[in-house]
Enzyme design. Structure first.
Site, mmCIF file in Angstrom:
data_model
loop_
_atom_site.group_PDB
_atom_site.id
_atom_site.type_symbol
_atom_site.label_atom_id
_atom_site.label_comp_id
_atom_site.label_asym_id
_atom_site.label_seq_id
_atom_site.Cartn_x
_atom_site.Cartn_y
_atom_site.Cartn_z
ATOM 1 N N SER A 289 28.142 19.286 -17.202
ATOM 2 C CA SER A 289 29.781 19.161 -17.329
ATOM 3 C C SER A 289 30.007 19.497 -18.685
ATOM 4 O O SER A 289 30.285 18.638 -19.582
ATOM 5 C CB SER A 289 30.202 17.842 -16.565
ATOM 6 O OG SER A 289 29.907 17.354 -15.715
ATOM 7 N N LYS B 134 36.131 21.116 -13.658
ATOM 8 C CA LYS B 134 35.240 19.497 -13.534
ATOM 9 C C LYS B 134 35.992 18.739 -14.630
ATOM 10 O O LYS B 134 36.087 17.497 -14.074
ATOM 11 C CB LYS B 134 33.795 20.001 -14.115
ATOM 12 C CG LYS B 134 33.216 18.745 -14.215
ATOM 13 C CD LYS B 134 32.812 17.861 -13.078
ATOM 14 C CE LYS B 134 32.176 16.786 -13.295
ATOM 15 N NZ LYS B 134 32.098 15.777 -11.888
ATOM 16 N N LYS C 66 33.792 11.769 -22.273
ATOM 17 C CA LYS C 66 33.444 13.451 -22.866
ATOM 18 C C LYS C 66 34.402 14.347 -22.026
ATOM 19 O O LYS C 66 35.094 15.193 -22.361
ATOM 20 C CB LYS C 66 31.887 13.494 -22.957
ATOM 21 C CG LYS C 66 31.405 14.860 -23.000
ATOM 22 C CD LYS C 66 31.337 15.849 -21.670
ATOM 23 C CE LYS C 66 30.153 14.960 -20.804
ATOM 24 N NZ LYS C 66 29.882 15.546 -19.551
HETATM 25 P P1 NDP Z 1 21.978 11.183 -18.456
HETATM 26 O O1 NDP Z 1 22.343 10.570 -19.311
HETATM 27 O O2 NDP Z 1 21.386 10.362 -17.241
HETATM 28 O O3 NDP Z 1 20.515 12.068 -18.527
HETATM 29 C C1 NDP Z 1 20.847 12.978 -19.510
HETATM 30 C C2 NDP Z 1 19.570 14.196 -19.412
HETATM 31 O O4 NDP Z 1 19.811 15.068 -20.632
HETATM 32 C C3 NDP Z 1 18.065 13.359 -19.946
HETATM 33 O O5 NDP Z 1 17.235 14.208 -19.120
HETATM 34 C C4 NDP Z 1 18.073 13.410 -21.238
HETATM 35 O O6 NDP Z 1 16.700 13.309 -21.515
HETATM 36 C C5 NDP Z 1 18.658 14.694 -21.241
HETATM 37 N N1 NDP Z 1 19.084 15.161 -22.558
HETATM 38 C C6 NDP Z 1 20.031 14.246 -23.513
HETATM 39 N N2 NDP Z 1 20.352 14.832 -24.712
HETATM 40 C C7 NDP Z 1 19.607 15.928 -24.729
HETATM 41 C C8 NDP Z 1 19.326 16.742 -25.642
HETATM 42 N N3 NDP Z 1 19.906 16.969 -26.938
HETATM 43 N N4 NDP Z 1 18.474 17.743 -25.561
HETATM 44 C C9 NDP Z 1 17.587 17.762 -24.306
HETATM 45 N N5 NDP Z 1 17.920 16.965 -23.501
HETATM 46 C C10 NDP Z 1 18.680 15.893 -23.656
HETATM 47 O O7 NDP Z 1 23.135 12.069 -17.717
HETATM 48 P P2 NDP Z 1 23.369 12.196 -16.148
HETATM 49 O O8 NDP Z 1 22.243 12.916 -15.571
HETATM 50 O O9 NDP Z 1 24.194 11.069 -15.710
HETATM 51 O O10 NDP Z 1 24.467 13.501 -16.543
HETATM 52 C C11 NDP Z 1 24.254 14.799 -16.820
HETATM 53 C C12 NDP Z 1 25.369 15.764 -16.798
HETATM 54 O O11 NDP Z 1 25.890 15.869 -15.508
HETATM 55 C C13 NDP Z 1 26.540 15.388 -17.550
HETATM 56 O O12 NDP Z 1 27.108 16.457 -18.371
HETATM 57 C C14 NDP Z 1 27.200 14.434 -16.553
HETATM 58 O O13 NDP Z 1 28.616 14.442 -17.137
HETATM 59 C C15 NDP Z 1 27.196 15.295 -15.356
HETATM 60 N N6 NDP Z 1 27.420 14.497 -14.184
HETATM 61 C C16 NDP Z 1 27.029 13.209 -13.945
HETATM 62 C C17 NDP Z 1 27.190 12.713 -12.776
HETATM 63 C C18 NDP Z 1 26.596 11.275 -12.604
HETATM 64 O O14 NDP Z 1 27.252 10.867 -11.273
HETATM 65 N N7 NDP Z 1 25.832 10.757 -13.379
HETATM 66 C C19 NDP Z 1 28.100 13.224 -11.689
HETATM 67 C C20 NDP Z 1 28.326 14.385 -11.810
HETATM 68 C C21 NDP Z 1 28.033 15.150 -13.247
HETATM 69 P P3 NDP Z 1 15.946 12.056 -21.871
HETATM 70 O O15 NDP Z 1 15.317 11.736 -20.674
HETATM 71 O O16 NDP Z 1 15.080 12.327 -23.126
HETATM 72 O O17 NDP Z 1 17.043 11.079 -22.429
#
Ligand code: NDP
Length: 301
Positions: free
Chosen positions: A100, A175, A244
């Site tokens: 997002s 979004k 965010k």
């Molecule tokens: P999480 O915090 O659960 O996971 C984030 C992921 O991104 C992890 O795999 C993390 O890796 C990785 N990550 C974080 N920072 C970095 C970086 N700097 N470089 C590389 N990898 C990185 O987030 P979500 O899965 O919940 O959300 C992901 C996206 O989806 C967001 O934009 C969110 O707004 C969107 N979203 C989420 C929903 C939900 O219900 N959760 C619904 C709809 C949209 P690591 O394992 O190393 O921490």
């Protein structure tokens, strides 16, 4: 056989990637914390999912690379260097960013990829972790329509409704506004129910009325009954991420010099709640924040 790479095995990325693990596609996964990718690939060994050690390795020879990180800058930061995406992506490939994200950064990323003949779509999703698990997400897409048609079969693996919203950044903008509305509903429903409880009305009774009346929303119909009245507050979508999203919506409005007092106030309120509640709080826990401000809990007797 198509080769797909999925990067970012977080709360929502993991169930999305699981749907791409099919015998007729090669799926590679990469995650910053490698252990998660190793475990994911191990759990899907029968589908021949492989984990790789760098974004470049994930992208090399892939037809489509899908990313799902917290913010667009995380995607941008993985483009460069010998291990970066650009070292692996070939001309003709497409990067589909399911983060997002924010329109301005997506436009910058798209321009850099276009110089090398690589396609880009911003394709954030809605429907939560449950929708990702069920393969019923809504995918809102910004970018070239023909590119979307090429990658549609992959998006259909986890998305039930796929909507082309406009040019690059349009998916991000839709979004962000959707989630700003979610934030507004969460906060205002909390204020309303807390006020009613102080006035002597049980929250369950109030919700029973509101949910067959014009004040209802997804927050009142699902989130409050399932997560607030029960005090369950499961952690599915971090408050930090909702903050965010509201911030992006408010910025999009400011960029267009539009008077949007409600969006700007919601952004300010969620910034404060996020700062007060920390990085791991769930988005629905903002209700606890409102309860603290108002000195009343939204629960049954
Ligand atoms: P999480 O915090 O659960 O996971 C984030 C992921 O991104 C992890 O795999 C993390 O890796 C990785 N990550 C974080 N920072 C970095 C970086 N700097 N470089 C590389 N990898 C990185 O987030 P979500 O899965 O919940 O959300 C992901 C996206 O989806 C967001 O934009 C969110 O707004 C969107 N979203 C989420 C929903 C939900 O219900 N959760 C619904 C709809 C949209 P690591 O394992 O190393 O921490």
């Amino acid at each position: 056989m198509s080769t797909i790479a999925f990067l970012g095995l977080g709360a929502i990325g993991t169930p999305m990637a699981r749907h791409l693990a099919r015998s007729d596609w090669n799926l590679r996964v990469w995650n910053r914390t490698a252990e998660r990718a190793v475990l994911f690939a191990k759990s899907l060994a029968a589908e021949k999912v492989t984990h790789v050690r760098t974004p470049a390795e994930a992208a090399r020879g892939a037809d489509v690379v899908i990313t799902c990180f917290p913010v667009s800058r995380d995607v941008e930061s993985l483009l460069d260097g010998p291990d970066g995406l650009l070292a692996g992506l070939a001309s003709g490939a497409t990067l589909v960013d399911c983060t997002s994200g924010d329109p301005a950064t997506s436009q910058r990323i798209a321009a850099r990829l276009a110089e090398k003949g690589i396609g880009f779509l911003d394709a954030p999703v809605s429907g939560g972790v449950a929708g990702a698990e069920g393969g019923t997400l809504t995918v809102m897409v910004g970018g070239d329509a023909a590119t979307l048609e090429r990658v549609r079969p992959y998006l259909e693996a986890f998305g039930k409704k796929i909507v082309h919203c406009g040019a690059i950044g349009a998916g991000d903008a839709v979004k962000a506004v959707n989630n700003a509305l979610l934030a507004l509903h969460l906060w205002s429903t909390a204020e309303g129910l807390a006020t009613l409880r102080k006035a002597g009305v049980e929250p369950a009774v109030a919700l029973d009325v509101i949910n067959t009346s014009s004040g209802r929303s997804n927050a009142s119909m699902n989130l409050f009954p399932e997560r607030v009245l029960t005090r369950a507050f499961p952690r599915t979508f971090r408050l930090a991420l909702l903050d965010k999203d509201v911030g992006i919506a408010a910025q999009v409005a400011r960029d267009q010099k539009l008077p949007t007092p409600m969006l700007q106030l919601t952004a300010e309120l969620f910034r404060a709640a996020h700062a007060g509640m920390g990085e791991e709080a769930d988005h629905v826990e903002v209700v606890r924040w409102v309860e603290q401000l108002m000195g009343v809990e939204i629960k049954g007797e």
